[in-house]
Design a protein around this motif. Structure first.
Motif, PDB file in Angstrom:
ATOM      1  N   PRO A 164     -24.514  -5.910 -15.656  1.00 15.58           N
ATOM      2  CA  PRO A 164     -24.851  -7.569 -14.725  1.00 15.58           C
ATOM      3  C   PRO A 164     -26.249  -7.448 -14.277  1.00 15.58           C
ATOM      4  O   PRO A 164     -26.699  -6.490 -13.990  1.00 15.58           O
ATOM      5  CB  PRO A 164     -23.561  -6.645 -13.766  1.00 15.58           C
ATOM      6  CG  PRO A 164     -22.608  -5.812 -14.651  1.00 15.58           C
ATOM      7  CD  PRO A 164     -23.378  -5.165 -15.597  1.00 15.58           C
ATOM      8  N   ARG A 178     -25.307  -8.380  -3.840  1.00 16.44           N
ATOM      9  CA  ARG A 178     -24.523  -7.774  -3.919  1.00 16.44           C
ATOM     10  C   ARG A 178     -24.746  -6.279  -3.959  1.00 16.44           C
ATOM     11  O   ARG A 178     -25.902  -5.364  -3.399  1.00 16.44           O
ATOM     12  CB  ARG A 178     -24.874  -7.763  -6.011  1.00 16.44           C
ATOM     13  CG  ARG A 178     -26.815  -7.791  -6.169  1.00 16.44           C
ATOM     14  CD  ARG A 178     -26.603  -8.313  -7.800  1.00 16.44           C
ATOM     15  NE  ARG A 178     -27.835  -7.743  -8.815  1.00 16.44           N
ATOM     16  CZ  ARG A 178     -27.931  -7.007  -8.988  1.00 16.44           C
ATOM     17  NH1 ARG A 178     -27.601  -5.727  -9.470  1.00 16.44           N
ATOM     18  NH2 ARG A 178     -29.836  -6.812  -9.458  1.00 16.44           N
ATOM     19  N   GLU A 211     -24.091  -1.780 -10.752  1.00 13.03           N
ATOM     20  CA  GLU A 211     -23.921  -2.368 -10.081  1.00 13.03           C
ATOM     21  C   GLU A 211     -22.900  -2.430  -9.687  1.00 13.03           C
ATOM     22  O   GLU A 211     -21.402  -1.937 -10.291  1.00 13.03           O
ATOM     23  CB  GLU A 211     -24.508  -4.332 -10.664  1.00 13.03           C
ATOM     24  CG  GLU A 211     -24.456  -4.976  -9.413  1.00 13.03           C
ATOM     25  CD  GLU A 211     -22.928  -6.012  -9.895  1.00 13.03           C
ATOM     26  OE1 GLU A 211     -22.088  -5.764 -10.216  1.00 13.03           O
ATOM     27  OE2 GLU A 211     -23.213  -6.540  -8.070  1.00 13.03           O
ATOM     28  N   SER A 212     -21.733  -2.914  -8.146  1.00  6.30           N
ATOM     29  CA  SER A 212     -20.674  -2.547  -7.855  1.00  6.30           C
ATOM     30  C   SER A 212     -20.019  -3.026  -8.658  1.00  6.30           C
ATOM     31  O   SER A 212     -18.198  -2.342  -8.889  1.00  6.30           O
ATOM     32  CB  SER A 212     -20.830  -2.952  -6.561  1.00  6.30           C
ATOM     33  OG  SER A 212     -20.923  -4.443  -5.930  1.00  6.30           O
ATOM     34  N   SER A 213     -20.180  -4.244  -9.306  1.00  4.50           N
ATOM     35  CA  SER A 213     -19.458  -4.990 -10.163  1.00  4.50           C
ATOM     36  C   SER A 213     -18.955  -4.525 -11.845  1.00  4.50           C
ATOM     37  O   SER A 213     -18.170  -4.737 -12.618  1.00  4.50           O
ATOM     38  CB  SER A 213     -19.037  -6.054 -10.290  1.00  4.50           C
ATOM     39  OG  SER A 213     -20.457  -6.433 -11.165  1.00  4.50           O
ATOM     40  N   ASN A 214     -19.327  -3.302 -11.866  1.00  9.89           N
ATOM     41  CA  ASN A 214     -19.600  -2.926 -13.018  1.00  9.89           C
ATOM     42  C   ASN A 214     -18.380  -2.039 -13.436  1.00  9.89           C
ATOM     43  O   ASN A 214     -18.145  -1.090 -13.245  1.00  9.89           O
ATOM     44  CB  ASN A 214     -21.080  -2.152 -13.606  1.00  9.89           C
ATOM     45  CG  ASN A 214     -20.748  -1.932 -15.528  1.00  9.89           C
ATOM     46  OD1 ASN A 214     -19.645  -1.688 -15.692  1.00  9.89           O
ATOM     47  ND2 ASN A 214     -22.227  -1.348 -15.843  1.00  9.89           N
TER      48      ASN A 214
END
Length: 326
Positions: free
Chosen positions: A201, A140, A295-298
């Motif tokens: 995340p 990630r 985190e990149s998905s946040n």
């Protein structure tokens, strides 16, 4: 050219200033003092975590690099580890990194590790190649973002706090909370933290953090700033959001730790208001820069940061190596 012959040995507390100085020189966003380094080591020790550090010394005794492994206290698993291998630029290409990693790998295999995670920068191809050659793969990405508060324009948010207050939510600091509730302010903070951290995340599931651990790891941390630990509270007295700033003794900047809002109170601008209070604190203290990582998905928090003007820096790649389960 012949390779330098380094001296390798285990870390001692007296090495903390040199290790902290090397980390702070190479990675300003991870700046740490000797006191903070040893404090983190004690947290690991008190939690029963496996952790160790191994040094490489140049012929003159200068610290050329080190490797260290430990376990995440907030997502603890007895067979999952974190690793860093750091070599000063002037001593690279001497086989030191390979030797430091080999030591760590031997240690981790001895304790029957399942996984080990590390971080490399997306703009450091040499570090990425080093990791790939040793069986690591990207899992990630995390972005570090920074804000120059000296030029921050708060005008677009002038009425935000007033609207929140009219809707029944006020902002205050942990210092305010401690004055108002001297007997249980820490328990109140811990209850909020225990809820909002679950939505962060992460690579592994969050594990419980007790009040005593929270007190030791956060409230007694050398970088804890009660006036910069900003909270959102309802008229009924419930804490529903937080955003906390910390200072390293070895950096002029401030770091945003956890920003989180209870699910029922999202979408009202609370995260933005909490961070704005942090900006005001930094400005009042003469701090030029605050930074955070996400985190990149946040996506929701990344949007908040982008609207406020945080600028992304090269991503940190979280890389992981797996060993077969036996």
């Amino acid at each position: 050219m012949a390779r330098m012959t380094a001296l390798y040995r285990n870390f001692a507390e007296s090495d903390a200033p040199a290790v902290a100085a090397l980390v702070s020189r190479l990675y300003p966003d991870r700046a740490v003092s000797a006191t903070e380094l040893l404090n983190a080591d004690r947290d690991q020790q008190n939690a029963g975590s496996r952790h160790a550090r191994f040094l490489a010394l140049a012929p003159g005794g200068e610290l050329a690099g080190f490797s260290a492994y430990d376990q995440s206290l907030g997502q603890f698993h007895p067979r999952r580890f974190r690793l860093e291998v750091i070599v000063a630029p002037e001593w690279r290409q001497q086989g030191i990194g390979a030797a430091l990693y080999a030591w760590a790998e031997t240690q981790l295999l001895t304790v029957n590790a399942l996984t080990v995670r590390s971080n490399v920068s997306e703009d450091d191809e040499a570090a990425q190649r080093f990791a790939r050659q040793r069986g690591f793969a990207e899992e990630r990405r995390t972005w570090v973002s920074s804000l120059d508060v000296t030029h921050f324009d708060a005008a677009p948010y002038a009425g935000l706090e007033a609207r929140l207050l009219a809707g029944g939510v006020q902002l205050l600091s942990a210092a305010d909370l401690a004055r108002q509730h001297p007997h249980d302010w820490q328990a109140r903070l811990h209850a909020l933290f225990s809820e909002v951290r679950l939505d962060v995340p992460r690579s592994d599931p969050a594990t419980p953090i007790s009040l005593s651990q929270y007190r030791e790891w956060i409230l007694e941390d050398p970088g804890f700033l009660p006036e910069a630990f900003i909270l959102a509270r309802t008229q009924g007295g419930e804490l529903v959001g937080q955003s906390d700033l910390y200072r390293s003794q070895n950096s002029p900047d401030l770091f945003i730790g956890l920003t989180g809002v209870q699910r029922a109170w999202r979408g009202l601008g609370l995260a933005t208001a909490l961070k704005l209070r942090g900006v005001r604190y930094a400005q009042a203290q003469g701090v030029a820069r605050i930074w955070t990582d996400n985190e990149s998905s946040n996506a929701p928090m990344l949007r908040v940061n982008e609207r406020l003007g945080f600028v992304r820096e090269p991503a940190r790649l979280s890389v992981v190596r797996h060993w077969p389960e036996v």
